[in-house]
Motif scaffolding. Structure first.
Motif, PDB file in Angstrom:
ATOM      1  N   PHE A 108      71.960  23.715  55.115  1.00 39.34           N
ATOM      2  CA  PHE A 108      71.801  22.383  54.751  1.00 39.34           C
ATOM      3  C   PHE A 108      71.345  22.385  53.159  1.00 39.34           C
ATOM      4  N   ASP A 109      72.306  21.694  52.509  1.00 40.78           N
ATOM      5  CA  ASP A 109      72.109  21.743  50.815  1.00 40.78           C
ATOM      6  C   ASP A 109      71.339  20.460  50.524  1.00 40.78           C
ATOM      7  N   PHE A 110      70.279  20.696  49.821  1.00 43.69           N
ATOM      8  CA  PHE A 110      69.201  19.871  49.412  1.00 43.69           C
ATOM      9  C   PHE A 110      68.291  20.272  47.947  1.00 43.69           C
ATOM     10  N   ARG A 111      67.679  19.616  47.243  1.00 46.54           N
ATOM     11  CA  ARG A 111      67.315  19.851  46.079  1.00 46.54           C
ATOM     12  C   ARG A 111      66.250  20.811  46.129  1.00 46.54           C
ATOM     13  N   LEU A 112      65.364  21.047  46.957  1.00 48.82           N
ATOM     14  CA  LEU A 112      64.479  22.000  47.246  1.00 48.82           C
ATOM     15  C   LEU A 112      64.731  23.182  48.210  1.00 48.82           C
ATOM     16  N   ASN A 113      65.828  23.463  48.203  1.00 49.34           N
ATOM     17  CA  ASN A 113      66.211  24.497  49.292  1.00 49.34           C
ATOM     18  C   ASN A 113      65.840  25.816  48.796  1.00 49.34           C
ATOM     19  N   LEU A 114      66.291  26.224  47.594  1.00 49.36           N
ATOM     20  CA  LEU A 114      65.687  27.405  47.103  1.00 49.36           C
ATOM     21  C   LEU A 114      64.239  27.649  47.078  1.00 49.36           C
ATOM     22  N   ALA A 115      63.238  26.482  46.477  1.00 45.62           N
ATOM     23  CA  ALA A 115      61.955  26.370  46.396  1.00 45.62           C
ATOM     24  C   ALA A 115      61.488  26.620  47.795  1.00 45.62           C
ATOM     25  N   LEU A 116      61.776  25.847  48.785  1.00 44.94           N
ATOM     26  CA  LEU A 116      61.208  26.052  50.303  1.00 44.94           C
ATOM     27  C   LEU A 116      61.236  27.626  50.597  1.00 44.94           C
ATOM     28  N   LEU A 117      62.202  28.229  50.376  1.00 53.12           N
ATOM     29  CA  LEU A 117      62.341  29.604  50.676  1.00 53.12           C
ATOM     30  C   LEU A 117      61.577  30.688  50.012  1.00 53.12           C
ATOM     31  N   LEU A 118      61.287  30.122  48.583  1.00 53.48           N
ATOM     32  CA  LEU A 118      60.402  30.915  47.710  1.00 53.48           C
ATOM     33  C   LEU A 118      58.924  30.733  48.105  1.00 53.48           C
ATOM     34  N   VAL A 119      58.724  29.671  49.055  1.00 59.13           N
ATOM     35  CA  VAL A 119      57.300  29.305  49.390  1.00 59.13           C
ATOM     36  C   VAL A 119      57.107  30.126  50.596  1.00 59.13           C
ATOM     37  N   PHE A 120      57.790  30.294  51.369  1.00 60.83           N
ATOM     38  CA  PHE A 120      57.615  31.208  52.349  1.00 60.83           C
ATOM     39  C   PHE A 120      57.666  32.872  52.123  1.00 60.83           C
ATOM     40  N   THR A 121      58.516  33.177  51.215  1.00 63.45           N
ATOM     41  CA  THR A 121      58.660  34.469  50.872  1.00 63.45           C
ATOM     42  C   THR A 121      57.366  34.967  49.699  1.00 63.45           C
ATOM     43  N   ALA A 122      57.051  33.962  49.089  1.00 67.52           N
ATOM     44  CA  ALA A 122      55.679  34.353  48.208  1.00 67.52           C
ATOM     45  C   ALA A 122      54.330  34.731  49.048  1.00 67.52           C
ATOM     46  N   GLY A 123      54.435  34.225  50.114  1.00 68.13           N
ATOM     47  CA  GLY A 123      53.301  34.521  50.933  1.00 68.13           C
ATOM     48  C   GLY A 123      53.141  36.242  51.250  1.00 68.13           C
ATOM     49  N   ASN A 124      54.416  36.802  51.057  1.00 66.29           N
ATOM     50  CA  ASN A 124      54.246  38.407  51.150  1.00 66.29           C
ATOM     51  C   ASN A 124      53.576  39.096  50.021  1.00 66.29           C
ATOM     52  N   LEU A 125      53.491  38.314  48.965  1.00 65.49           N
ATOM     53  CA  LEU A 125      53.306  38.729  47.763  1.00 65.49           C
ATOM     54  C   LEU A 125      51.582  38.834  47.499  1.00 65.49           C
ATOM     55  N   LEU A 126      51.078  37.921  48.544  1.00 68.73           N
ATOM     56  CA  LEU A 126      49.523  37.827  48.305  1.00 68.73           C
ATOM     57  C   LEU A 126      48.861  38.947  49.137  1.00 68.73           C
ATOM     58  N   PRO A 127      48.042  39.854  48.616  1.00 72.15           N
ATOM     59  CA  PRO A 127      47.382  40.757  49.339  1.00 72.15           C
ATOM     60  C   PRO A 127      46.576  40.253  50.423  1.00 72.15           C
ATOM     61  N   GLN A 128      46.762  41.116  51.805  1.00 69.62           N
ATOM     62  CA  GLN A 128      45.850  40.373  52.870  1.00 69.62           C
ATOM     63  C   GLN A 128      44.680  40.383  52.510  1.00 69.62           C
ATOM     64  N   GLN A 129      43.893  41.402  51.770  1.00 68.55           N
ATOM     65  CA  GLN A 129      42.745  41.326  51.633  1.00 68.55           C
ATOM     66  C   GLN A 129      41.820  40.418  50.715  1.00 68.55           C
ATOM     67  N   VAL A 130      42.764  39.426  50.076  1.00 66.81           N
ATOM     68  CA  VAL A 130      42.291  38.553  49.223  1.00 66.81           C
ATOM     69  C   VAL A 130      41.860  37.252  50.276  1.00 66.81           C
ATOM     70  N   VAL A 131      42.380  37.209  51.194  1.00 67.24           N
ATOM     71  CA  VAL A 131      42.177  35.799  52.052  1.00 67.24           C
ATOM     72  C   VAL A 131      41.244  36.209  53.246  1.00 67.24           C
ATOM     73  N   ILE A 132      40.444  37.547  52.972  1.00 66.90           N
ATOM     74  CA  ILE A 132      39.605  37.724  54.404  1.00 66.90           C
ATOM     75  C   ILE A 132      38.386  36.897  54.331  1.00 66.90           C
ATOM     76  N   THR A 133      37.699  36.482  53.430  1.00 62.77           N
ATOM     77  CA  THR A 133      36.543  35.689  53.372  1.00 62.77           C
ATOM     78  C   THR A 133      36.889  34.145  53.830  1.00 62.77           C
ATOM     79  N   PRO A 134      37.899  33.645  53.156  1.00 58.09           N
ATOM     80  CA  PRO A 134      38.236  32.138  53.742  1.00 58.09           C
ATOM     81  C   PRO A 134      38.519  31.979  55.179  1.00 58.09           C
TER      82      PRO A 134
END
Length: 295
Positions: A108-134
């Motif tokens: 499906f073509d829409f304006r936030l197409n690529l941005a949505l995929l980047l949001v999902f992919t960006a989660g892999n760039l965050l080290p898991q150790q950073v979110v231990i405490t929260p």
């Protein structure tokens, strides 16, 4: 037929560069296999022999006693069951959710197409150790009465399943979205003309064509989730609820640890991952190499 001679086949000279390449590859393979071979060698030897003669010595006896003792002392069947309760739902749920996202982004073509995929992919760039405490505090405060035994996400299989789904969905969505973009759009367009719904386009047309990529991702997810030690150590406190990787601590005593027994337990733990890989090896390789020949 008289006096016909076949032409001699010319021998191609052996190039030094090819010899060096084979030597390098053989040395690299041996370096990777050396720890595994050493673990097998240690697991087959009694602890008394290695304590007297050392590990770098010729063995007097080789037996499977350490494997039997490790299987019985660590109660592996119970912890294998715990791991299956975590790994199987996590793999299936990750593949389903990520394929839904990939289908929506790629078809499906829409304006936030690529941005949505980047949001999902960006989660892999965050080290898991950073979110231990929260995450640790969130799991302690979240009440789910009737869903988990303790009523909380902490110290429950559901908590680990959700963690793995959250952290693995981004990578799977990225891979599947690129794979679905390579599929011909004429298939979905023809189905739309025939009056097919969006769910039917996804479930009956697109998803069956993604079997190689899904099999490759299922293999990787099974190995990654099965071998997880970090999240199980942080979010599971009860020994009975731990998966198999964390339960190997049962083979270590407070004042004494038998390294040969731990090596045998580690090798037994690795058997299911090898079984999954060999069972899906053909699909895994075809999924990774698919599209490599396209210009």
């Amino acid at each position: 037929m008289s006096g016909t001679t076949l032409p001699l086949k010319r021998r191609t000279p052996v190039r030094p560069a090819r010899v060096l390449l084979h030597v390098f590859l053989a040395g690299t393979a041996l370096a990777w296999l050396a720890p595994l071979l050493w673990a097998v060698f240690s697991a087959l030897r009694p602890y008394g022999e290695t304590s007297d003669k050392g590990y770098v010595s010729w063995p007097d006896t080789l037996n499977l006693d350490n494997f039997t003792n490790a299987f019985q002392q660590s109660d592996m069947l119970h912890y294998f069951g715990n791991t299956l309760v975590i790994a199987v739902p996590a793999v299936l749920l990750t593949l389903f959710l990520s394929s839904c996202v990939a289908f929506y982004v790629s078809r499906f073509d829409f304006r936030l197409n690529l941005a949505l995929l980047l949001v999902f992919t960006a989660g892999n760039l965050l080290p898991q150790q950073v979110v231990i405490t929260p995450l640790y505090r969130l799991y302690l405060l979240t009440d789910l009465p009737g869903i988990t035994a303790s009523g909380k996400l902490y110290d429950s299989a559901l908590g680990l399943v959700l963690i793995h789904v959250a952290f693995q969905s981004g990578f799977c969505a990225f891979v599947l979205a690129n794979y679905m973009r390579s599929l011909p759009h004429e298939l979905t367009e023809a189905a739309l003309v025939d009056g097919a719904s969006v769910w039917r386009l996804y479930w009956q047309i697109t998803l069956p064509l993604c079997k190689p990529a899904m099999a490759a991702l299922a293999t990787l997810l099974s190995i990654w989730i099965y071998n997880d030690f970090f999240w199980a150590l942080v979010l599971i406190s009860t020994g009975e609820n731990m998966p198999i990787t964390s339960a190997l601590n049962n083979l270590s005593g407070q004042y004494f640890t038998d390294p040969n027994l731990v090596a045998a337990g580690s090798l037994l733990t690795a058997v299911p991952t090898l079984a999954v890989y060999f069972a899906l090896q053909r699909q895994f390789v075809s999924g990774l190499t698919l599209g490599s020949g396209k210009g």
